[in-house]
Design a protein around this motif. Structure first.
Motif, PDB file in Angstrom:
ATOM      1  N   TYR A   1       0.829  -1.213   0.000  1.00 53.66           N
ATOM      2  CA  TYR A   1       0.000   0.000   0.000  1.00 53.66           C
ATOM      3  C   TYR A   1       0.862   1.261   0.000  1.00 53.66           C
ATOM      4  CZ  TYR A   1      -4.116  -2.859   1.073  1.00 53.66           C
ATOM      5  OH  TYR A   1      -5.132  -3.775   1.032  1.00 53.66           O
ATOM      6  N   ALA A   2       1.924   1.254   0.785  1.00 56.45           N
ATOM      7  CA  ALA A   2       2.802   2.425   0.848  1.00 56.45           C
ATOM      8  C   ALA A   2       3.495   2.663  -0.495  1.00 56.45           C
ATOM      9  CB  ALA A   2       3.839   2.240   1.957  1.00 56.45           C
ATOM     10  N   LEU A   3       3.930   1.598  -1.136  1.00 57.66           N
ATOM     11  CA  LEU A   3       4.570   1.745  -2.447  1.00 57.66           C
ATOM     12  C   LEU A   3       3.573   2.241  -3.494  1.00 57.66           C
ATOM     13  CD1 LEU A   3       6.839  -1.419  -2.436  1.00 57.66           C
ATOM     14  CD2 LEU A   3       7.622   0.944  -2.664  1.00 57.66           C
ATOM     15  N   VAL A   4       2.367   1.715  -3.465  1.00 54.14           N
ATOM     16  CA  VAL A   4       1.347   2.155  -4.422  1.00 54.14           C
ATOM     17  C   VAL A   4       1.004   3.627  -4.187  1.00 54.14           C
ATOM     18  CG1 VAL A   4      -1.072   1.855  -5.110  1.00 54.14           C
ATOM     19  CG2 VAL A   4       0.413  -0.133  -4.861  1.00 54.14           C
ATOM     20  N   ALA A   5       0.903   4.039  -2.939  1.00 57.32           N
ATOM     21  CA  ALA A   5       0.622   5.446  -2.637  1.00 57.32           C
ATOM     22  C   ALA A   5       1.757   6.339  -3.130  1.00 57.32           C
ATOM     23  CB  ALA A   5       0.421   5.632  -1.133  1.00 57.32           C
ATOM     24  N   THR A   6       2.982   5.891  -2.963  1.00 62.46           N
ATOM     25  CA  THR A   6       4.129   6.668  -3.423  1.00 62.46           C
ATOM     26  C   THR A   6       4.142   6.779  -4.944  1.00 62.46           C
ATOM     27  OG1 THR A   6       5.376   5.910  -1.500  1.00 62.46           O
ATOM     28  CG2 THR A   6       6.635   6.868  -3.299  1.00 62.46           C
ATOM     29  N   VAL A   7       3.823   5.688  -5.623  1.00 61.02           N
ATOM     30  CA  VAL A   7       3.753   5.712  -7.087  1.00 61.02           C
ATOM     31  C   VAL A   7       2.649   6.665  -7.538  1.00 61.02           C
ATOM     32  CG1 VAL A   7       3.135   4.331  -9.116  1.00 61.02           C
ATOM     33  CG2 VAL A   7       4.779   3.447  -7.458  1.00 61.02           C
ATOM     34  N   TRP A   8       1.513   6.620  -6.870  1.00 60.01           N
ATOM     35  CA  TRP A   8       0.403   7.506  -7.233  1.00 60.01           C
ATOM     36  C   TRP A   8       0.814   8.971  -7.078  1.00 60.01           C
ATOM     37  CZ3 TRP A   8      -2.677  11.082  -4.657  1.00 60.01           C
ATOM     38  CH2 TRP A   8      -3.794  11.505  -5.364  1.00 60.01           C
ATOM     39  N   LEU A   9       1.466   9.297  -5.979  1.00 63.89           N
ATOM     40  CA  LEU A   9       1.918  10.675  -5.770  1.00 63.89           C
ATOM     41  C   LEU A   9       2.950  11.091  -6.823  1.00 63.89           C
ATOM     42  CD1 LEU A   9       2.182  10.738  -1.885  1.00 63.89           C
ATOM     43  CD2 LEU A   9       0.542  11.986  -3.303  1.00 63.89           C
ATOM     44  N   ALA A  10       3.819  10.183  -7.207  1.00 68.55           N
ATOM     45  CA  ALA A  10       4.804  10.495  -8.247  1.00 68.55           C
ATOM     46  C   ALA A  10       4.115  10.752  -9.583  1.00 68.55           C
ATOM     47  CB  ALA A  10       5.807   9.355  -8.378  1.00 68.55           C
ATOM     48  N   LEU A  11       3.082   9.986  -9.885  1.00 68.32           N
ATOM     49  CA  LEU A  11       2.344  10.203 -11.130  1.00 68.32           C
ATOM     50  C   LEU A  11       1.597  11.533 -11.106  1.00 68.32           C
ATOM     51  CD1 LEU A  11       0.975   6.600 -11.748  1.00 68.32           C
ATOM     52  CD2 LEU A  11       2.825   7.760 -12.979  1.00 68.32           C
ATOM     53  N   VAL A  12       1.037  11.881  -9.964  1.00 64.91           N
ATOM     54  CA  VAL A  12       0.368  13.180  -9.833  1.00 64.91           C
ATOM     55  C   VAL A  12       1.381  14.306 -10.028  1.00 64.91           C
ATOM     56  CG1 VAL A  12      -0.795  14.725  -8.199  1.00 64.91           C
ATOM     57  CG2 VAL A  12      -1.516  12.349  -8.396  1.00 64.91           C
ATOM     58  N   PHE A  13       2.532  14.178  -9.393  1.00 65.54           N
ATOM     59  CA  PHE A  13       3.579  15.189  -9.542  1.00 65.54           C
ATOM     60  C   PHE A  13       4.005  15.323 -10.998  1.00 65.54           C
ATOM     61  CE2 PHE A  13       8.033  16.275  -9.985  1.00 65.54           C
ATOM     62  CZ  PHE A  13       8.078  17.493  -9.325  1.00 65.54           C
ATOM     63  N   THR A  14       4.211  14.198 -11.669  1.00 68.26           N
ATOM     64  CA  THR A  14       4.624  14.226 -13.070  1.00 68.26           C
ATOM     65  C   THR A  14       3.546  14.871 -13.938  1.00 68.26           C
ATOM     66  OG1 THR A  14       5.934  12.233 -12.700  1.00 68.26           O
ATOM     67  CG2 THR A  14       5.454  12.804 -14.982  1.00 68.26           C
ATOM     68  N   GLY A  15       2.295  14.603 -13.626  1.00 69.89           N
ATOM     69  CA  GLY A  15       1.201  15.246 -14.355  1.00 69.89           C
ATOM     70  C   GLY A  15       1.196  16.753 -14.169  1.00 69.89           C
ATOM     71  N   PHE A  16       1.409  17.192 -12.927  1.00 65.31           N
ATOM     72  CA  PHE A  16       1.477  18.635 -12.674  1.00 65.31           C
ATOM     73  C   PHE A  16       2.669  19.269 -13.382  1.00 65.31           C
ATOM     74  CE2 PHE A  16      -1.145  18.134  -8.648  1.00 65.31           C
ATOM     75  CZ  PHE A  16      -2.249  18.775  -9.198  1.00 65.31           C
ATOM     76  N   GLN A  17       3.776  18.565 -13.421  1.00 67.79           N
ATOM     77  CA  GLN A  17       4.939  19.107 -14.112  1.00 67.79           C
ATOM     78  C   GLN A  17       4.662  19.209 -15.613  1.00 67.79           C
ATOM     79  OE1 GLN A  17       8.636  17.088 -13.414  1.00 67.79           O
ATOM     80  NE2 GLN A  17       9.826  18.770 -14.247  1.00 67.79           N
TER      81      GLN A  17
END
Length: 82
Positions: A14-30
């Motif tokens: 769950y922690a890894l999936v949450a981290t991946v999700w946040l990274a994808l959100v960040f990449t989308g914002f960038q």
């Protein structure tokens, strides 16, 4: 790391999936930031510095996201033990 050492395999996934999700959100914002920026890489020192710095950081985040996805899959499959 701590969840794996404590034997909490599902929590680690769950922690890894949450981290991946946040990274994808960040990449989308960038990506949105690049799209909406009023300047380009050829607009002088600010544009080129901005593009270089955020481009390298974005590349780093994308590579890290791929790495974390692989770690999440391996954790799900039980490849990591305490």
């Amino acid at each position: 790391h701590h969840a794996i050492l404590a034997g909490l395999k599902q929590q680690a996934v769950y922690a890894l999936v949450a981290t991946v999700w946040l990274a994808l959100v960040f990449t989308g914002f960038q990506g949105m930031e690049y799209y909406e920026a009023p300047f380009t890489i050829s607009d002088g020192i600010y544009g080129s510095t901005f593009s270089l710095a955020t481009g390298f950081h974005g590349f780093h985040v994308i590579i890290g996201t791929i790495f974390l996805i692989m770690c999440a899959i391996r954790q799900y499959l039980g490849h990591f033990t305490p």
